[in-house]
Design an enzyme around this catalytic site. Structure first.
Site, PDB file in Angstrom:
ATOM      1  N   CYS A   1      12.017   4.256  -8.460  1.00  0.00           N
ATOM      2  CA  CYS A   1      11.320   2.760  -8.146  1.00  0.00           C
ATOM      3  C   CYS A   1      12.226   1.789  -8.636  1.00  0.00           C
ATOM      4  CB  CYS A   1       9.804   2.913  -8.602  1.00  0.00           C
ATOM      5  SG  CYS A   1      10.008   3.068 -10.428  1.00  0.00           S
TER       6      CYS A   1
ATOM      7  N   GLU B   1       1.679   1.734  -9.673  1.00  0.00           N
ATOM      8  CA  GLU B   1       3.063   1.231  -9.424  1.00  0.00           C
ATOM      9  C   GLU B   1       3.651   1.633  -8.155  1.00  0.00           C
ATOM     10  OE1 GLU B   1       5.842   3.228 -12.448  1.00  0.00           O
ATOM     11  OE2 GLU B   1       7.321   2.987 -10.666  1.00  0.00           O
TER      12      GLU B   1
HETATM   13  N1  LIG Z   1       8.102   3.130  -5.654  1.00  0.00           N
HETATM   14  C1  LIG Z   1       8.060   4.485  -6.294  1.00  0.00           C
HETATM   15  O1  LIG Z   1       7.753   4.425  -7.414  1.00  0.00           O
HETATM   16  C2  LIG Z   1       8.022   5.250  -5.277  1.00  0.00           C
HETATM   17  C3  LIG Z   1       7.703   5.278  -3.914  1.00  0.00           C
HETATM   18  N2  LIG Z   1       7.238   6.401  -3.182  1.00  0.00           N
HETATM   19  C4  LIG Z   1       7.283   6.158  -1.812  1.00  0.00           C
HETATM   20  O2  LIG Z   1       6.072   6.972  -1.351  1.00  0.00           O
HETATM   21  C5  LIG Z   1       6.492   7.636  -0.041  1.00  0.00           C
HETATM   22  C6  LIG Z   1       5.757   8.739  -0.096  1.00  0.00           C
HETATM   23  O3  LIG Z   1       5.620   9.715  -1.530  1.00  0.00           O
HETATM   24  P1  LIG Z   1       4.672  10.298  -2.315  1.00  0.00           P
HETATM   25  O4  LIG Z   1       5.131  10.676  -3.723  1.00  0.00           O
HETATM   26  O5  LIG Z   1       4.335  11.313  -1.405  1.00  0.00           O
HETATM   27  O6  LIG Z   1       3.417   9.044  -2.437  1.00  0.00           O
HETATM   28  P2  LIG Z   1       2.426   9.120  -1.966  1.00  0.00           P
HETATM   29  O7  LIG Z   1       1.686   7.621  -2.337  1.00  0.00           O
HETATM   30  O8  LIG Z   1       2.066   9.262  -0.604  1.00  0.00           O
HETATM   31  O9  LIG Z   1       1.317   9.784  -2.828  1.00  0.00           O
HETATM   32  C7  LIG Z   1       1.285   9.937  -4.169  1.00  0.00           C
HETATM   33  C8  LIG Z   1      -0.182  10.579  -4.497  1.00  0.00           C
HETATM   34  O10 LIG Z   1      -1.128   9.785  -3.883  1.00  0.00           O
HETATM   35  C9  LIG Z   1      -2.015  10.772  -3.181  1.00  0.00           C
HETATM   36  N3  LIG Z   1      -2.658   9.766  -2.104  1.00  0.00           N
HETATM   37  C10 LIG Z   1      -1.662   8.938  -1.230  1.00  0.00           C
HETATM   38  N4  LIG Z   1      -2.430   8.445  -0.289  1.00  0.00           N
HETATM   39  C11 LIG Z   1      -3.620   8.555  -0.812  1.00  0.00           C
HETATM   40  C12 LIG Z   1      -4.986   8.266  -0.304  1.00  0.00           C
HETATM   41  N5  LIG Z   1      -5.036   7.424   0.861  1.00  0.00           N
HETATM   42  N6  LIG Z   1      -6.109   8.464  -0.740  1.00  0.00           N
HETATM   43  C13 LIG Z   1      -5.810   9.227  -2.136  1.00  0.00           C
HETATM   44  N7  LIG Z   1      -4.952   9.959  -2.418  1.00  0.00           N
HETATM   45  C14 LIG Z   1      -3.657   9.524  -2.020  1.00  0.00           C
HETATM   46  C15 LIG Z   1      -1.086  11.961  -2.811  1.00  0.00           C
HETATM   47  O11 LIG Z   1      -1.986  13.132  -2.471  1.00  0.00           O
HETATM   48  C16 LIG Z   1      -0.242  12.173  -3.970  1.00  0.00           C
HETATM   49  O12 LIG Z   1      -0.779  12.846  -4.736  1.00  0.00           O
HETATM   50  C17 LIG Z   1       7.985   7.839  -0.402  1.00  0.00           C
HETATM   51  O13 LIG Z   1       8.559   8.008   0.731  1.00  0.00           O
HETATM   52  C18 LIG Z   1       8.412   6.401  -0.930  1.00  0.00           C
HETATM   53  O14 LIG Z   1       8.499   5.578   0.183  1.00  0.00           O
HETATM   54  C19 LIG Z   1       7.214   7.641  -3.681  1.00  0.00           C
HETATM   55  C20 LIG Z   1       7.403   7.822  -5.113  1.00  0.00           C
HETATM   56  C21 LIG Z   1       7.736   6.600  -5.990  1.00  0.00           C
HETATM   57  O1  LIG Z   2      14.063   4.557 -13.903  1.00  0.00           O
HETATM   58  C1  LIG Z   2      13.286   5.344 -14.491  1.00  0.00           C
HETATM   59  O2  LIG Z   2      13.663   5.804 -15.523  1.00  0.00           O
HETATM   60  C2  LIG Z   2      11.823   5.267 -14.118  1.00  0.00           C
HETATM   61  C3  LIG Z   2      11.758   4.997 -12.536  1.00  0.00           C
HETATM   62  C4  LIG Z   2      10.433   5.064 -12.016  1.00  0.00           C
HETATM   63  O3  LIG Z   2       9.468   4.636 -12.825  1.00  0.00           O
HETATM   64  C5  LIG Z   2      10.002   5.425 -10.827  1.00  0.00           C
HETATM   65  O4  LIG Z   2      10.911   5.923 -10.151  1.00  0.00           O
HETATM   66  O5  LIG Z   2       8.705   5.720 -10.618  1.00  0.00           O
END
Ligand SMILES: NC(=O)C1=CN([C@@H]2O[C@H](COP(=O)(O)OP(=O)(O)OC[C@H]3O[C@@H](n4cnc5c(N)ncnc54)[C@H](O)[C@@H]3O)[C@@H](O)[C@H]2O)C=CC1
Ligand SMILES: O=C(O)CCC(=O)C(=O)O
Length: 527
Positions: free
Chosen positions: A302, A265
């Site tokens: 998200c 996601e």
């Molecule tokens: N749309 C959404 O639901 C979300 C979006 N984000 C976005 O992600 C950015 C960074 O936030 P994070 O939560 O740290 O997300 P991230 O995607 O950087 O990391 C999430 C997990 O995946 C792992 N990971 C990341 N890149 C990897 C790779 N190339 N290979 C293996 N493992 C990897 C990380 O170690 C961590 O455990 C935020 O600034 C935001 O833009 C973050 C959380 C939720």
């Molecule tokens: O809005 C929610 O309750 C869940 C949102 C979500 O899945 C996320 O931010 O990763």
């Protein structure tokens, strides 16, 4: 429960020799005790080996036992008590009330999956009885059930440190399906992850299950996650996070000798369409409610409403005025990590610097690690000409796109990438316009909602928290709700097997008392 910084591998807790790291207190940027040890390649190997060893036993656990295990996990998480909330507040910067609610949701979804397991419907038992007399060829006896796919790697999300993390929706649905889980803790909340991981470990032991049903690996960087997804014993991956991270994992999984599915996601800007009659009647009220949704959790959802689409006019002006006034009063709030804060500031700065974008309002300024809300506007013409305006800014920032007419609203929706949600604000006089938008919305999003905002996903049987790429890597699935179990199942057919070799779900006597589809028709147990 003391936090030790150890990796939890099967029944063991192990201080690994990998790189040491510490959690960061989100509000201050200070390091927290204790030091955590990143897992080594040998730890990944051991966790995957134990998971593979546990798989055949665990996937055939009686449904009642598996349901009780899920409930035991829920109870063990509840039993951690306030220590979990306090640690999670420090690591995530999220407020107590939010985290208490999130803990309730985490426990609730584990219990919901216990109910799903007890019901047995997820096995989708089907029987096409043999027709030996059929001409020109006899029909064999064919029976189908769903089985678990194998050990699942689950990546905890930074923004939901409980409900989308170590024992969150991905783990609950994988365990419910009969898959052992190797969880990879998010480095932003390792202490929270350990507390929850120990609760799962304790439930595995209490229920007498094979130790490999659950392991928790820590990592300061990305190498453990890469090794985990590359491991041939991992059969599927659950992930919530950045598009970059999700795509990297999809590529790693696709590059394996035996590729496996990654259910990621990722990014979504969740368009909100304000239709004319609703705007005219209550544009200001909608504006104030919108700011409430936008700034929830510092915008780190998200499902955050990142894009507003409406036809220009007095109604939209009223919405913008009320939303801007409310936003200007909004306190800045601590963001999850310094990295996420930095990315948010960079996204906002790019919008501010874009000549086609007007800054409508900023929230109150805050401290070093706090996100200051932002509302922008642009024209449909500029939006359609500049694809960067459709990129997710993760945090409390949103862009109003002023459209000359409803046909342009539709054209903008057509151009959007896949989304988790779309919201329509409408009154009765808007129904016709809304109906005209339904086909494009159905093609673009996983959940269409009316007179509300997508933040705060209900955990239930009819929920879809998914959507076409890049909202998720596989728009046929959901990561929230009972349907999430189907990501971790695959069908197997049994042709002409003697009753004694058939799994219980498919035996003539129907010992599991399942509803089954016999010759295409739903048949109640005992009928
Ligand atoms: N749309 C959404 O639901 C979300 C979006 N984000 C976005 O992600 C950015 C960074 O936030 P994070 O939560 O740290 O997300 P991230 O995607 O950087 O990391 C999430 C997990 O995946 C792992 N990971 C990341 N890149 C990897 C790779 N190339 N290979 C293996 N493992 C990897 C990380 O170690 C961590 O455990 C935020 O600034 C935001 O833009 C973050 C959380 C939720
Ligand atoms: O809005 C929610 O309750 C869940 C949102 C979500 O899945 C996320 O931010 O990763």
């Amino acid at each position: 429960m003391p936090i030790t910084g150890e990796n939890l591998i099967g029944a063991a807790a192990r201080r690994s020799e990998g790189e040491s790291f510490r959690a960061v207190e989100a509000a201050t940027g200070n390091s927290l005790e204790p030091a955590f040890a990143s897992a080594t390649p040998a730890d990944v190997e051991r966790a995957c080996a134990l998971a593979a060893e546990a798989f055949d036993t665990y996937r055939e656990t009686p449904l009642e036992d598996r349901a009780r295990f899920l409930e035991a996990v829920a109870d063990a998480i509840a039993a951690i008590g306030d220590e979990l909330i306090v640690r999670c507040m420090a690591e995530s910067g999220l407020p107590r009330a939010r985290l208490e609610g999130e803990r309730g949701r985490t426990i609730g979804q584990l219990k919901m999956f216990a109910g799903v397991v007890r019901d047995g419907g997820f096995l989708e038992a089907r029987i096409d009885p043999a027709q030996p007399e059929r001409k020109p060829l006899p029909r064999p006896d064919l029976r189908l059930r769903q089985i678990a796919v194998g050990p699942v790697a689950v990546f905890g999300a930074s923004n939901f440190p409980l409900a989308f993390s170590v024992a969150g929706g991905d783990t609950a649905s994988a365990l419910a399906a009969g898959c052992p889980v190797v969880a990879k803790a998010h480095p932003a909340h390792p202490g929270t992850s350990e507390l929850v991981g120990r609760a799962v470990q304790q439930a595995v032991k209490q229920c007498g299950l094979p130790e490999g049903v659950f392991s928790l690996l820590l990592d300061a960087g990305i190498s453990v996650g890469q090794a985990l997804v590359a491991d041939p014993r991992i059969a599927a991956v659950g992930f919530t996070g950045s598009r970059r991270g999700g795509v990297a994992l999809m590529q790693a999984a696709a590059a394996r000798t035996v590729p496996v599915p990654v259910y990621a996601e990722m990014s979504s800007i969740n368009p909100v369409v304000l239709l004319p009659a609703a705007l005219e009647a209550r544009g200001r009220d909608i504006g104030r409610a919108f700011v409430g949704s936008l700034t929830l959790g510092s915008g780190q959802f998200c499902t955050n409403p990142g894009l507003i689409l409406a036809v220009e006019g007095a109604g939209l002006d009223g919405f913008v005025e009320a939303a801007s006034a409310a936003l200007k009063e909004t306190q800045a709030a601590t963001m999850l990590t310094p990295g996420i804060h930095k990315a948010y500031c960079a996204g906002v700065a790019a919008l501010e610097a874009n000549p086609a974008v007007t800054t409508l309002a900023r929230g109150l300024a805050g401290g070093t690690h706090q996100g200051q809300a932002a509302l922008f506007s642009t024209t449909a013409e500029a939006f359609l000409a500049d694809h960067t305006l459709a990129e997710e800014v993760f945090g409390a920032a949103s862009l109003v796109v002023r459209c000359p007419d409803l046909a342009t609203v539709r054209a903008v929706l057509e151009r959007l990438e896949g989304q988790l949600t779309a919201a329509l604000h409408l009154d009765e006089a808007d129904h016709e316009a809304a109906r005209a938008l339904m086909p494009v919305l159905e093609r673009r999003v996983g959940r269409i909602l009316v007179n509300g905002f997508g933040t705060g996903v209900e955990v239930g049987h009819a929920m879809v928290h998914g959507g076409p790429y890049p909202a998720t890597s596989d728009g046929r699935t959901t990561s929230v709700g009972s349907l999430a179990i189907h990501r971790f199942l695959r069908p197997v057919s049994y042709q002409d097997l003697p009753d004694s070799l058939l799994p219980a779900a498919l035996k003539d006597s129907n010992p599991l008392k399942l509803w089954r589809r016999e010759d295409g028709k739903a048949v109640a147990p005992g009928a």
